[in-house]
Scaffold this motif. Structure first.
Motif, mmCIF file in Angstrom:
data_model
loop_
_atom_site.group_PDB
_atom_site.id
_atom_site.type_symbol
_atom_site.label_atom_id
_atom_site.label_comp_id
_atom_site.label_asym_id
_atom_site.label_seq_id
_atom_site.Cartn_x
_atom_site.Cartn_y
_atom_site.Cartn_z
ATOM 1 N N MET A 117 -3.621 -10.041 -1.821
ATOM 2 C CA MET A 117 -3.628 -8.614 -2.145
ATOM 3 C C MET A 117 -4.590 -8.366 -3.306
ATOM 4 N N TYR A 118 -5.469 -7.377 -3.113
ATOM 5 C CA TYR A 118 -6.380 -7.002 -4.200
ATOM 6 C C TYR A 118 -5.595 -6.303 -5.292
ATOM 7 N N ASN A 119 -6.093 -6.372 -6.500
ATOM 8 C CA ASN A 119 -5.373 -5.719 -7.590
ATOM 9 C C ASN A 119 -5.588 -4.200 -7.542
ATOM 10 N N PHE A 120 -4.741 -3.504 -8.274
ATOM 11 C CA PHE A 120 -4.790 -2.034 -8.284
ATOM 12 C C PHE A 120 -4.191 -1.578 -9.605
ATOM 13 N N ASN A 121 -4.424 -0.318 -9.896
ATOM 14 C CA ASN A 121 -3.765 0.273 -11.061
ATOM 15 C C ASN A 121 -2.372 0.711 -10.650
ATOM 16 N N TYR A 122 -1.403 0.335 -11.447
ATOM 17 C CA TYR A 122 -0.013 0.660 -11.108
ATOM 18 C C TYR A 122 0.488 1.799 -11.998
ATOM 19 N N HIS A 123 1.078 2.796 -11.369
ATOM 20 C CA HIS A 123 1.615 3.942 -12.126
ATOM 21 C C HIS A 123 3.065 4.155 -11.718
ATOM 22 N N ARG A 124 3.866 4.552 -12.709
ATOM 23 C CA ARG A 124 5.242 4.897 -12.371
ATOM 24 C C ARG A 124 5.581 6.229 -13.036
ATOM 25 N N PRO A 125 5.129 7.325 -12.412
ATOM 26 C CA PRO A 125 5.346 8.647 -13.034
ATOM 27 C C PRO A 125 6.819 9.040 -13.012
ATOM 28 N N LYS A 126 7.151 9.990 -13.927
ATOM 29 C CA LYS A 126 8.553 10.418 -14.062
ATOM 30 C C LYS A 126 8.863 11.667 -13.261
ATOM 31 N N ASP A 127 7.848 12.440 -12.938
ATOM 32 C CA ASP A 127 8.144 13.655 -12.173
ATOM 33 C C ASP A 127 7.093 13.896 -11.098
ATOM 34 N N LEU A 128 7.441 14.808 -10.209
ATOM 35 C CA LEU A 128 6.635 15.085 -9.029
ATOM 36 C C LEU A 128 5.250 15.596 -9.395
ATOM 37 N N ALA A 129 5.185 16.438 -10.416
ATOM 38 C CA ALA A 129 3.898 17.012 -10.811
ATOM 39 C C ALA A 129 2.952 15.902 -11.266
ATOM 40 N N ALA A 130 3.482 14.954 -12.026
ATOM 41 C CA ALA A 130 2.645 13.846 -12.504
ATOM 42 C C ALA A 130 2.205 12.964 -11.343
ATOM 43 N N ALA A 131 3.107 12.741 -10.398
ATOM 44 C CA ALA A 131 2.753 11.925 -9.228
ATOM 45 C C ALA A 131 1.664 12.612 -8.416
ATOM 46 N N ARG B 157 -4.420 -7.130 3.378
ATOM 47 C CA ARG B 157 -5.666 -6.436 3.023
ATOM 48 C C ARG B 157 -6.048 -5.389 4.071
ATOM 49 N N LEU B 158 -5.029 -4.849 4.720
ATOM 50 C CA LEU B 158 -5.275 -3.737 5.632
ATOM 51 C C LEU B 158 -5.420 -2.447 4.831
ATOM 52 N N ALA B 159 -4.978 -2.495 3.586
ATOM 53 C CA ALA B 159 -5.200 -1.375 2.670
ATOM 54 C C ALA B 159 -5.531 -1.967 1.309
ATOM 55 N N SER B 160 -6.429 -1.336 0.608
ATOM 56 C CA SER B 160 -6.723 -1.799 -0.750
ATOM 57 C C SER B 160 -6.897 -0.591 -1.663
ATOM 58 N N PRO B 161 -5.779 0.047 -1.989
ATOM 59 C CA PRO B 161 -5.853 1.246 -2.823
ATOM 60 C C PRO B 161 -6.313 0.917 -4.243
ATOM 61 N N SER B 162 -6.999 1.886 -4.854
ATOM 62 C CA SER B 162 -7.410 1.704 -6.259
ATOM 63 C C SER B 162 -6.202 1.842 -7.172
ATOM 64 N N ASP B 163 -5.262 2.684 -6.731
ATOM 65 C CA ASP B 163 -4.099 3.006 -7.555
ATOM 66 C C ASP B 163 -2.852 3.047 -6.693
ATOM 67 N N ILE C 279 3.763 -3.095 1.024
ATOM 68 C CA ILE C 279 3.426 -4.364 0.358
ATOM 69 C C ILE C 279 2.881 -5.387 1.363
ATOM 70 N N PRO C 280 3.515 -5.579 2.540
ATOM 71 C CA PRO C 280 2.867 -6.466 3.517
ATOM 72 C C PRO C 280 1.474 -5.987 3.934
ATOM 73 N N THR C 281 1.304 -4.663 4.012
ATOM 74 C CA THR C 281 -0.006 -4.115 4.383
ATOM 75 C C THR C 281 -1.063 -4.469 3.328
ATOM 76 N N LEU C 282 -0.667 -4.396 2.070
ATOM 77 C CA LEU C 282 -1.587 -4.760 0.982
ATOM 78 C C LEU C 282 -1.908 -6.252 1.040
ATOM 79 N N LYS C 283 -0.890 -7.045 1.334
ATOM 80 C CA LYS C 283 -1.104 -8.498 1.389
ATOM 81 C C LYS C 283 -2.084 -8.870 2.488
#
Lengths: 169, 268
Positions: B1-15, B41-47, B35-39
């Protein structure tokens, strides 16, 4: 690339087998890699790493999960229990003994995950039928035993736990 | 899996803001498919935007003639919910049959409908019961939501917040699961509603979940397994793969539909 502040790494704090740990992890690291490689807890196994085989089954906040289908960063703030913690607590001692007695393991690769699932099943359902046992372990693959001995072991422990409770009360 | 920026927002507006700001961002609910899709490499999101801390996406609530289920509610929570068991027992049973215990502890209803896997169980219930999908922007009816293989009406920056099910008169779901994955080779949800009957099939269609109007009309006249005995679903548009050929899936749809009608009749 006009990327915002990166979050490729994160500090996470979690409780693993009763101990609080804080580490910096790559966002892409999955939880079992973190447990095995960062913390040296190699009891949780990695079979397929795609959420199919169940060898990596651990408990997060009390519930069994696939350790390979969860990122370490997602476990920030969580309570994690692995086979090492389960063994130390003796909560699975009777299951472990019965697995041994019944030859419910040969190579043993699936056993930690199988035990995590069995412990949870018996916590929730003290007297499962054989069908319910098979259903509960449907996500834990064993390529050696053919499952019969595993179902036997879990069933035997369920019965002996119930009869002990019966005599105690 | 390629790396990505991980975010865990608290509310819908931030997400939503994170989603808008990063063209290649992806939302993560339970991660059991992503997660299996990322592994692979069928998807490689930046975030990756983890929705687990977002307020207002949890909880199950009876609202008059509806049951509203938050997008982040897990399959295990739906299966164990007294509210769902009482109002729509078939939905709780469906949730209890998804994957295995460990998957049910993480997988969510919002993730399942947004992913629209052609073999997933929830789309059959959503379509047959005539549910509504609520997002941060609007309400989308089940009939308008599922758009084919892994495709939905969701816009790139839209986030599912809940799924609202009308309580049926009777309903049942029967599936023939792949014995290893527990995905449906063919799954049929039959719902007798106040004014009509709806039949939705998952696991079998090349374009994902679909309805069977001929069965619906027959069951509308008389809600009995016998009513649909002679109705054959054509092989056209059905999946043929190593698990089952199209003709076998067509046959299974008939069998599962009749069993679902019988189960629905018994349930009341």
């Amino acid at each position: 690339m006009n990327r915002q502040a990166t979050n490729l790494e994160r500090n996470i704090t979690l409780t693993v087998n009763g101990e609080r740990v804080t580490r910096s992890v790559a966002a892409r690291m999955h939880l079992v890699d973190f447990l095995r490689e960062t913390l040296g807890l190699t009891g949780s196994h990695l079979g397929c790493e795609h959420g199919v085989c169940g060898a990596c089954t651990i408990r997060v906040d009390g519930l069994t999960v696939r350790g390979c289908l969860m990122l370490a960063v997602q476990a920030d703030g969580a309570t994690v229990e692995t086979i090492e913690g389960l063994t130390d607590s003796s909560k699975a001692a009777d299951l472990q003994e019965e697995f041994l007695n019944r030859n419910a393991l040969q190579c043993g690769y699936c056993t930690p995950g199988m035990l995590m699932t069995a412990v949870e099943l018996l916590d929730r359902n003290a007297k499962p039928t054989r069908e319910e046992i098979r259903d509960a372990i449907s996500g834990n693959y064993c390529r050696c035993t053919g499952y019969h001995a595993i179902v036997d072991a879990i069933e035997t422990v369920a019965k002996s736990r119930s009869s002990k409770k019966g005599t105690a009360s | 899996m390629y790396n990505f920026n991980y975010h865990r927002p608290k509310d819908l507006a931030a997400a939503a803001a994170l989603l808008q700001a990063n063209e290649n961002a992806k939302l993560m609910a339970g991660g059991q498919t992503l997660i299996p899709t990322l592994k692979q490499r069928l998807a490689s999101p930046s975030d990756l935007i983890d929705l687990s801390d977002v307020d207002g996406l949890s909880g199950i609530e009876r609202k008059g003639k509806h049951v509203q289920i938050g997008a982040m509610v897990t399959h295990a929570e739906v299966a164990a919910s007294a509210v769902v068991r009482r109002a729509i027992p078939s939905l709780a049973e469906l949730a209890e049959g998804i994957g295995d215990p460990a998957v049910r502890h993480r997988g969510t209803i919002g993730g399942s409908v947004a992913n629209n896997d052609p073999a997933a169980d929830y789309p059959a219930a959503v379509l047959a019961l005539g549910a509504s999908i609520f997002t941060n922007k609007r309400e989308i009816s089940a009939d308008d939501f599922f758009k084919g293989l892994f495709e939905t009406a969701l816009e790139p920056d839209e986030i599912v917040t809940s799924v609202c099910f009308p309580v049926p008169v009777k309903a049942a779901y029967m599936k023939f699961p792949n014995p290893a994955s527990r995905y449906a080779l063919a799954g049929v949800f039959v719902a007798k509603r106040a004014k009509d009957v709806r039949v939705a099939v998952t696991g079998a269609g090349e374009s994902g979940v679909f309805r069977v109007p001929a069965m619906e009309r027959a069951l509308d006249k008389k809600f009995a397994a016998k009513s649909i005995e002679s109705i054959k679903v054509g092989e056209e548009g059905l999946v043929s793969d190593l698990h089952a050929q199209a003709d076998y899936r067509a046959h299974l749809i008939g069998v599962m539909a009749r069993r679902a009608v019988e189960a629905a009749l018994k349930a009341t």
